[in-house]
Scaffold this motif. Structure first.
Motif, mmCIF file in Angstrom:
data_model
loop_
_atom_site.group_PDB
_atom_site.id
_atom_site.type_symbol
_atom_site.label_atom_id
_atom_site.label_comp_id
_atom_site.label_asym_id
_atom_site.label_seq_id
_atom_site.Cartn_x
_atom_site.Cartn_y
_atom_site.Cartn_z
ATOM 1 N N GLY A 99 31.888 35.533 47.626
ATOM 2 C CA GLY A 99 33.023 35.115 47.986
ATOM 3 C C GLY A 99 33.095 34.394 49.095
ATOM 4 N N PHE A 100 34.266 33.948 49.511
ATOM 5 C CA PHE A 100 34.532 33.211 50.840
ATOM 6 C C PHE A 100 34.923 34.103 52.003
ATOM 7 C CE2 PHE A 100 36.096 30.022 47.627
ATOM 8 C CZ PHE A 100 35.134 29.025 48.041
ATOM 9 N N THR A 101 34.729 34.170 53.031
ATOM 10 C CA THR A 101 34.924 34.682 54.327
ATOM 11 C C THR A 101 36.251 34.435 54.685
ATOM 12 O OG1 THR A 101 32.320 34.846 54.846
ATOM 13 C CG2 THR A 101 34.397 35.512 56.618
ATOM 14 N N LEU A 102 37.089 35.200 54.619
ATOM 15 C CA LEU A 102 38.735 35.015 55.048
ATOM 16 C C LEU A 102 38.908 35.243 56.343
ATOM 17 C CD1 LEU A 102 40.433 36.472 52.064
ATOM 18 C CD2 LEU A 102 39.780 33.840 52.302
ATOM 19 N N PRO A 103 39.735 34.450 57.103
ATOM 20 C CA PRO A 103 40.101 34.758 58.795
ATOM 21 C C PRO A 103 40.877 36.079 58.644
ATOM 22 C CG PRO A 103 41.561 33.114 57.736
ATOM 23 C CD PRO A 103 40.361 33.294 56.697
ATOM 24 N N GLU A 104 40.778 36.838 59.900
ATOM 25 C CA GLU A 104 41.516 37.811 60.381
ATOM 26 C C GLU A 104 42.955 37.547 60.365
ATOM 27 O OE1 GLU A 104 40.363 40.978 59.827
ATOM 28 O OE2 GLU A 104 38.574 40.169 59.121
ATOM 29 N N GLY A 105 43.284 36.719 61.053
ATOM 30 C CA GLY A 105 44.607 36.330 61.322
ATOM 31 C C GLY A 105 44.960 34.856 60.996
ATOM 32 N N PRO A 106 45.991 34.526 61.301
ATOM 33 C CA PRO A 106 46.768 33.122 61.024
ATOM 34 C C PRO A 106 45.555 32.155 61.576
ATOM 35 C CG PRO A 106 48.475 34.280 61.676
ATOM 36 C CD PRO A 106 47.246 35.187 61.939
ATOM 37 N N GLU A 107 45.280 30.937 60.860
ATOM 38 C CA GLU A 107 44.654 29.759 61.654
ATOM 39 C C GLU A 107 44.847 28.594 60.761
ATOM 40 O OE1 GLU A 107 40.366 30.355 61.788
ATOM 41 O OE2 GLU A 107 40.309 32.359 62.114
ATOM 42 N N THR A 108 44.380 27.470 61.220
ATOM 43 C CA THR A 108 44.591 26.268 60.518
ATOM 44 C C THR A 108 43.421 25.998 60.226
ATOM 45 O OG1 THR A 108 46.267 25.590 62.277
ATOM 46 C CG2 THR A 108 45.506 23.859 61.016
ATOM 47 N N LEU A 109 43.226 25.597 58.793
ATOM 48 C CA LEU A 109 42.041 25.290 57.754
ATOM 49 C C LEU A 109 42.130 24.030 57.056
ATOM 50 C CD1 LEU A 109 41.774 29.150 56.935
ATOM 51 C CD2 LEU A 109 40.339 27.817 58.642
ATOM 52 N N LEU A 110 41.192 23.544 56.835
ATOM 53 C CA LEU A 110 40.808 22.373 55.993
ATOM 54 C C LEU A 110 39.869 22.930 54.654
ATOM 55 C CD1 LEU A 110 41.019 19.305 55.222
ATOM 56 C CD2 LEU A 110 39.127 18.897 56.591
ATOM 57 N N LEU A 111 40.531 22.640 53.552
ATOM 58 C CA LEU A 111 39.649 22.926 52.333
ATOM 59 C C LEU A 111 39.413 21.642 51.782
ATOM 60 C CD1 LEU A 111 41.777 25.983 50.591
ATOM 61 C CD2 LEU A 111 39.986 25.995 52.419
ATOM 62 N N MET A 112 37.941 21.637 51.310
ATOM 63 C CA MET A 112 37.437 20.511 50.801
ATOM 64 C C MET A 112 36.863 20.752 49.456
ATOM 65 S SD MET A 112 36.442 18.104 53.985
ATOM 66 C CE MET A 112 36.137 16.698 53.030
ATOM 67 N N GLY A 113 37.069 20.034 48.403
ATOM 68 C CA GLY A 113 36.260 20.239 47.230
ATOM 69 C C GLY A 113 36.335 18.812 46.268
ATOM 70 N N GLY A 114 35.253 18.834 45.243
ATOM 71 C CA GLY A 114 35.385 17.830 44.217
ATOM 72 C C GLY A 114 35.091 18.128 42.836
ATOM 73 N N GLY A 115 35.634 17.537 41.973
ATOM 74 C CA GLY A 115 35.361 17.674 40.514
ATOM 75 C C GLY A 115 35.510 18.964 40.190
ATOM 76 N N ILE A 116 34.805 19.840 39.413
ATOM 77 C CA ILE A 116 35.048 21.092 38.928
ATOM 78 C C ILE A 116 34.704 21.996 40.259
ATOM 79 C CG2 ILE A 116 32.617 21.726 38.098
ATOM 80 C CD1 ILE A 116 36.019 22.708 36.275
ATOM 81 N N GLY A 117 34.375 21.558 41.101
ATOM 82 C CA GLY A 117 34.102 22.655 42.462
ATOM 83 C C GLY A 117 35.324 22.846 43.127
ATOM 84 N N VAL A 118 36.556 22.144 42.551
ATOM 85 C CA VAL A 118 37.947 22.602 43.164
ATOM 86 C C VAL A 118 38.334 24.053 42.591
ATOM 87 C CG1 VAL A 118 38.488 20.080 43.560
ATOM 88 C CG2 VAL A 118 39.387 21.278 41.295
ATOM 89 N N ALA A 119 37.845 24.364 41.528
ATOM 90 C CA ALA A 119 38.547 25.486 40.767
ATOM 91 C C ALA A 119 38.438 26.902 41.687
ATOM 92 C CB ALA A 119 37.341 26.208 39.604
ATOM 93 N N PRO A 120 37.651 27.287 42.548
ATOM 94 C CA PRO A 120 37.618 28.419 43.304
ATOM 95 C C PRO A 120 38.767 28.197 44.351
ATOM 96 C CG PRO A 120 35.475 27.597 43.653
ATOM 97 C CD PRO A 120 36.133 26.877 42.717
ATOM 98 N N LEU A 121 39.052 26.874 44.823
ATOM 99 C CA LEU A 121 39.905 26.664 46.158
ATOM 100 C C LEU A 121 41.570 27.082 45.841
ATOM 101 C CD1 LEU A 121 38.513 23.143 47.108
ATOM 102 C CD2 LEU A 121 37.976 25.542 48.055
ATOM 103 N N LEU A 122 41.812 27.267 44.534
ATOM 104 C CA LEU A 122 43.142 27.542 44.038
ATOM 105 C C LEU A 122 43.337 28.899 44.749
ATOM 106 C CD1 LEU A 122 45.809 27.435 43.198
ATOM 107 C CD2 LEU A 122 45.116 27.866 40.939
ATOM 108 N N GLU A 123 42.464 30.053 44.321
ATOM 109 C CA GLU A 123 42.777 31.391 44.798
ATOM 110 C C GLU A 123 42.516 31.356 46.111
ATOM 111 O OE1 GLU A 123 43.673 35.054 44.895
ATOM 112 O OE2 GLU A 123 43.809 33.784 43.139
ATOM 113 N N LEU A 124 41.604 30.603 46.991
ATOM 114 C CA LEU A 124 41.435 30.609 48.123
ATOM 115 C C LEU A 124 42.387 30.187 48.880
ATOM 116 C CD1 LEU A 124 39.486 30.968 50.873
ATOM 117 C CD2 LEU A 124 38.583 28.633 50.420
#
Length: 149
Positions: A99-124
């Protein structure tokens, strides 16, 4: 901890040509899954295809005991999956992966993905929102008709 279970299909629909969402009732996996994990799906009741297909978990709904898989029909296994009806049982092993490593507190983040690789980004993205993170998302696709809406 991964589970080997039989899940029940609650929805299996084509969202755009060639891409499907499958909602599965599987309380154990829904309660244990983390953003970025996946399941191994047995695509048929026989031995063809022999190997299970690794499919990313795109959404976790622990309160409903369900997970959602987003998959693209690319071969025999996913073609068989796309024809499975609501109510049918499916053999799963999961959740798997770190799974992904989640930050402990509020941060500003950029998520990038393409094609079917976007699937896990929704839950993230949902998990980051729950942690009060500011998240920008950039998605790429080969063709306009492949854009998931």
């Amino acid at each position: 901890m991964p589970y080997a279970i039989t899940a029940t299909i609650r929805e299996n629909r084509e969202v755009i040509p060639g891409f499907f969402e499958m909602d599965l009732e599987c309380r154990e996996i829904a309660e244990a899954a983390l953003p970025g994990q996946f399941v191994q799906v047995r695509c048929s009741s026989g031995l063809d295809p022999l190997l299970r297909k690794p499919i990313s978990i795109s959404l976790v709904m622990p309160e409903q005991g369900r997970i959602r898989l987003l998959y693209q029909v690319r071969g025999r296994g996913t073609s068989l999956m796309s024809r499975k009806p609501v109510g049918e049982a499916v053999s799963l092993v999961g959740p798997l992966g770190s799974g992904f490593t989640l930050p402990e507190g509020p941060e500003t983040l950029l998520l990038m993905g393409g094609g079917i690789g976007v699937a896990p980004l929704l839950e993230l993205a949902r998990s980051l929102h729950d942690r009060n993170c500011i998240t920008d998302v950039v998605l790429g696709f080969n063709r306009e008709e492949d854009v998931l809406k």
